[in-house]
Design a protein around this motif. Structure first.
Motif, short mmCIF file in Angstrom:
data_model
loop_
_atom_site.label_atom_id
_atom_site.label_comp_id
_atom_site.label_asym_id
_atom_site.label_seq_id
_atom_site.Cartn_x
_atom_site.Cartn_y
_atom_site.Cartn_z
N ARG A 203 5.14 -34.37 52.53
CA ARG A 203 5.69 -34.85 51.50
C ARG A 203 7.15 -33.97 51.74
O ARG A 203 7.87 -34.25 50.48
N SER A 204 7.11 -33.48 52.64
CA SER A 204 8.33 -32.52 53.04
C SER A 204 9.27 -33.06 53.73
O SER A 204 10.34 -32.38 53.59
N LEU A 205 8.97 -34.17 54.47
CA LEU A 205 10.46 -34.71 54.82
C LEU A 205 10.89 -36.12 54.17
O LEU A 205 10.32 -36.32 52.90
N ASP A 206 11.95 -36.07 54.12
CA ASP A 206 13.02 -36.74 53.74
C ASP A 206 12.64 -38.23 54.22
O ASP A 206 12.07 -38.83 54.83
N ARG A 207 13.46 -39.37 53.46
CA ARG A 207 12.93 -40.74 53.70
C ARG A 207 13.77 -41.41 54.85
O ARG A 207 12.81 -41.75 55.74
N ALA A 208 14.48 -40.70 55.76
CA ALA A 208 15.31 -40.91 56.59
C ALA A 208 14.29 -40.66 57.85
O ALA A 208 14.51 -41.49 58.27
N LEU A 209 13.52 -39.33 57.34
CA LEU A 209 13.29 -39.10 58.53
C LEU A 209 11.66 -39.72 58.95
O LEU A 209 10.85 -39.54 60.14
N LEU A 210 11.28 -39.97 57.56
CA LEU A 210 9.68 -40.41 57.82
C LEU A 210 10.59 -42.14 58.48
O LEU A 210 9.09 -42.53 59.44
N ASP A 211 10.74 -42.61 58.41
CA ASP A 211 11.04 -43.89 59.08
C ASP A 211 11.66 -43.75 59.89
O ASP A 211 11.29 -44.32 61.12
N GLN A 212 12.20 -42.25 60.59
CA GLN A 212 12.68 -42.56 61.55
C GLN A 212 11.44 -42.19 63.04
O GLN A 212 11.09 -42.70 63.33
N LEU A 213 10.53 -41.46 62.09
CA LEU A 213 9.00 -40.86 62.45
C LEU A 213 8.13 -42.54 62.74
O LEU A 213 7.67 -42.55 63.87
N CYS A 214 8.46 -43.09 62.17
CA CYS A 214 7.25 -44.14 61.74
C CYS A 214 7.77 -45.56 63.06
O CYS A 214 7.58 -45.95 63.68
N GLY A 215 9.88 -45.52 63.32
CA GLY A 215 10.05 -46.29 64.30
C GLY A 215 9.34 -45.85 65.67
O GLY A 215 9.20 -46.51 66.75
N ARG A 216 9.20 -44.28 65.62
CA ARG A 216 9.14 -43.85 67.39
C ARG A 216 7.94 -43.67 67.18
O ARG A 216 7.34 -43.64 68.27
#
Length: 727
Positions: A203-216
């Protein structure tokens, strides 16, 4: 037992549970559409078990859950657990099916027929789940599961969770729209789902970081969970996500460097020590590690670490996610290899104190203490044998190595395993080993049943009859085990001793019924039918054979190979040509699956006799095959005589001894002395040496014996002498 019970319940959903509606919809439509199979097939760590457990928690149907383990490939073990799971979920007559599993040793045709019959009686929907199905590698179990999927009633849905597709004909199910599938790509977490999985860190991550984590991580559940463990401590989430990789190759290194490195020293020690266990409770953790507070440690750890998975609703039993377990075991072997055997010994002692000898044996073997494992098999081995789990038993015995050759009971258990597999010579070899190592005063009665069954399996009626007479001369039948009483009755039946066979088999059937030993009950009835048919009473044989068949059907044993002679006798004595032909075909099908030479030859003879009587020339080759089967039997008893008479009656061969036995002339005292040796597997030269006479003298006496009995060979002479009560 408590540990086994955890196999029959879904895992407890984690605290950071993410509802995955898009996947729930697929599962819902599968159950709602009455598909035969819901297949969840994806790599390790994809979240299969969690998905199913959370989905089922919101469904109204009764749920039968089986958590498969490597040892469940034993057919009897697998089906016993599955029947128990279904019985706990729905009021089917599991108590009636379980004896069928045990008696047939998990025979897929027998068990599935009985189970489907029970499932057909239920009206309400039922979902049957087998988790980690990829651990099942037994062909019989695979065939049975595919057949269960094909035959299950409409209100039952089978769900399999697996890392690899089962060896079923999935294409056929797809064409018929009878399967719903969830694959690895479907299980990948999207950004929104990942946020829920990561909890407060997500919840503390912004959308871009979440997208990046899902990608990795490619949406891999285990990778996201691992990331979440460190995000709580990361000072720069963006930098952490940039460096993080969520693939399999990265997991071990990551867990070692980022997880174990920051765990408290005492917690780390507990983690490493308990990694030798597959499942554990607080009491077991305390016993193994020599600490206290294990139950609280487990519950606290499970709250913050989704790689510790709860196995019951009471928060008692847990297991490590396999990724964490494998890492911990590797680390433990590197950190204190010399302590591993001692930890297994502690675990074994705890399981033994709880009465779980199976797990105690597993840990004794893992710790290299084969002598203690052999000791435990004295208790657990007979239970496995009685439960039909011969593959599990043999696996334990194989791991004992040469130690099995020094244990009386292990040698006997090995003999039973070989006999059940149809390897009679090896079974006899283990009986010899047992005799060599048996201590003075050892009671050989437990081995008698095996010895008699081996003799009958090889078609050596004389040896089996001698053993039966020796037992009954020294003990009362009420003291015998059910299988021993049945074996004694079988020996008398095949020897044509009608009176003794009837008395013994009647008692065997009553004893088996009282003890709910279904297969022994059916076999006692089958042997009674053989007695009645051999005694010349077609009407009595028809009634008894029909009773055996009907009883077998009631017990779910209609496809059990031991019932084949009853079908064959019912065919031979029936008045309806259509039914007789059908019974003969069914008897042949059953007998060819697993019957002994004696039973196979008998069924071939009876079915050949029936078909020829119906004008079907296919009966003649059956008689020829029976002749070849009996040729390898030392003494086929009444079965061999039946073949001889059948061949003569149908004009296939004119063989002496085809009529009822008649003593043409009284035997002399010396001829009687030679006759007594004929049932034994001794050559004429050996008989001569035993009687201190020449070989020519024995040959002369044998010719005289054959002439006076009106027969042409030794085996026919033996049975004729029995019929005349000379033996």
């Amino acid at each position: 037992m408590g540990l086994a019970a955890t196999k029959l319940h879904p895992p407890v959903p984690p605290g950071q549970l993410v509802r995955r509606s898009r996947l729930d919809d697929v599962l819902d439509s599968g159950v709602g559409g009455h598909v035969r199979l819901v297949l969840v097939s994806a790599p390790a760590g994809s979240g299969k078990s969690t998905l199913l457990a959370s989905w089922l928690a919101g469904r109204p149907e009764a749920v039968a859950w089986l958590q498969a383990e490597e040892g469940d490939s034993d057919p009897a073990r697998f089906w016993s657990y599955l029947v128990e799971a279904i019985g706990q979920a729905h009021p089917i007559a599991a108590g009636d099916v379980k004896p069928v599993v045990v008696g047939s040793k998990g025979d897929d045709l027998v068990v599935v027929s009985a189970l489907v019959n029970e499932l057909a009686k239920i009206a309400d929907p039922l979902v049957v789940v087998v988790d980690d199905y990829h651990l099942i590698d037994n062909g019989s179990v695979q065939r049975g599961m595919e057949r269960l999927i094909d035959l299950c009633p409409r209100q039952v849905t089978i769900v399999l969770s697996t890392r690899i597709d089962p060896p079923f004909r999935l294409g056929r199910l797809r064409v018929r729209d009878q399967i719903a599938e969830i694959r690895g790509a479907d299980l990948r977490f999207d950004t929104d789902e990942a946020s829920g999985l990561l909890g407060s860190a997500g919840r503390s991550l912004d959308r871009a970081l979440l997208d990046q984590l899902c990608g990795r991580t490619e949406g891999w559940a285990a990778g996201l969970v691992l990331a979440g463990l460190s995000l709580e401590r990361a000072t720069d989430p963006g930098e952490f996500i940039e460096a993080f990789r969520g693939d399999d190759q990265f997991v071990v290194e990551y867990l070692h460097d980022e997880f174990l490195a920051v765990v408290d020293a005492n917690d780390r020690q507990r983690l490493l020590e308990t990694s030798i266990l597959e499942q554990f409770s607080g009491a077991l953790v305390d016993s193994l590690t020599g600490t206290t507070g294990g139950a609280k440690w487990l519950s606290d750890t499970a709250i913050v670490n989704q790689l510790l998975i709860g196995l019951d609703r009471t928060g008692t039993w847990f297991r490590y996610h396999h990724l964490l377990r494998d890492l911990l075991r590797l680390e433990a072997h590197q950190a204190f290899p010399e302590r591993i055997p001692g930890l297994h010994a502690r675990a074994a002692a705890w399981f033994e104190s709880q009465g779980d000898h199976g797990q105690a044996i597993v840990h004794r073997l893992a710790g290299g203490d084969v002598h203690e494992a052999a000791r435990l098999l004295l208790v657990h081995g007979p239970r496995l044998l009685a439960g039909g789990q011969t593959e599990t038993l043999r696996g334990f015995l194989d791991q004992l190595g040469d130690v099995a050759k020094t244990s009386t009971w292990c040698a006997l258990l090995y003999g039973w395993c070989e006999y059940i597999a149809g390897r009679y010579s090896r079974a006899e070899g283990w009986l010899d080993v047992m005799l060599d190592v048996a201590p003075e005063g050892f009671d050989h009665t437990p081995a008698t049943s095996l010895r008699m069954n081996i003799s009958l399996g090889r078609g050596d009626v004389a040896t089996a009859l001698d053993a039966a007479r020796n037992v009954t001369a020294t003990h009362q039948p009420a003291l015998y085990s059910c299988d021993l009483v049945t074996a004694i009755g079988a020996a008398h039946a095949w020897a044509g001793q009608a009176g003794e066979a009837r008395r013994t088999l009647r008692f065997a059937a009553e004893k088996a019924e009282a003890e709910r030993f279904r297969t022994a009950h059916v076999l006692a009835l089958v042997y009674q039918a053989i007695v009645e048919f051999d005694d010349g009473s077609a009407a009595s044989a028809q009634i008894t054979a029909s009773t055996a068949v009907d009883t077998a059907r009631k017990f779910g044993l209609a496809t059990y190979h031991g019932v084949a002679p009853a079908y064959a006798i019912r065919a031979r004595t029936g008045g309806d040509p259509v039914r007789a032909h059908a019974d003969a075909v069914h008897a042949l099908k059953l007998a060819r699956r697993a019957s002994t030479d004696l039973a196979l030859g008998y069924v071939l003879t009876a079915c050949g006799d029936t078909l020829l009587g119906l004008g079907d020339s296919a009966g003649e080759p059956l008689l020829a095959e029976a002749r070849s089967v009996f040729a390898r039997c030392p003494d086929p008893g009444v079965a061999g005589r039946y073949l001889t008479r059948t061949e003569s009656r149908h004009g296939i061969a004119e063989v002496s001894g085809s009529r009822a036995a008649v003593l043409i002339e009284q035997l002399t005292e010396r001829e009687m002395a030679v006759l007594r040796y004929l049932p034994a597997s001794m050559s004429q030269r050996d008989i001569a040496a035993e009687l201190y006479v020449t070989l020519n003298t024995v040959k002369t006496h044998c010719r005289a014996i054959y002439r006076k009995l009106g027969v042409g060979d030794r085996r026919t002479a033996v049975q004729a002498a029995r019929d005349l009560h000379l033996l």
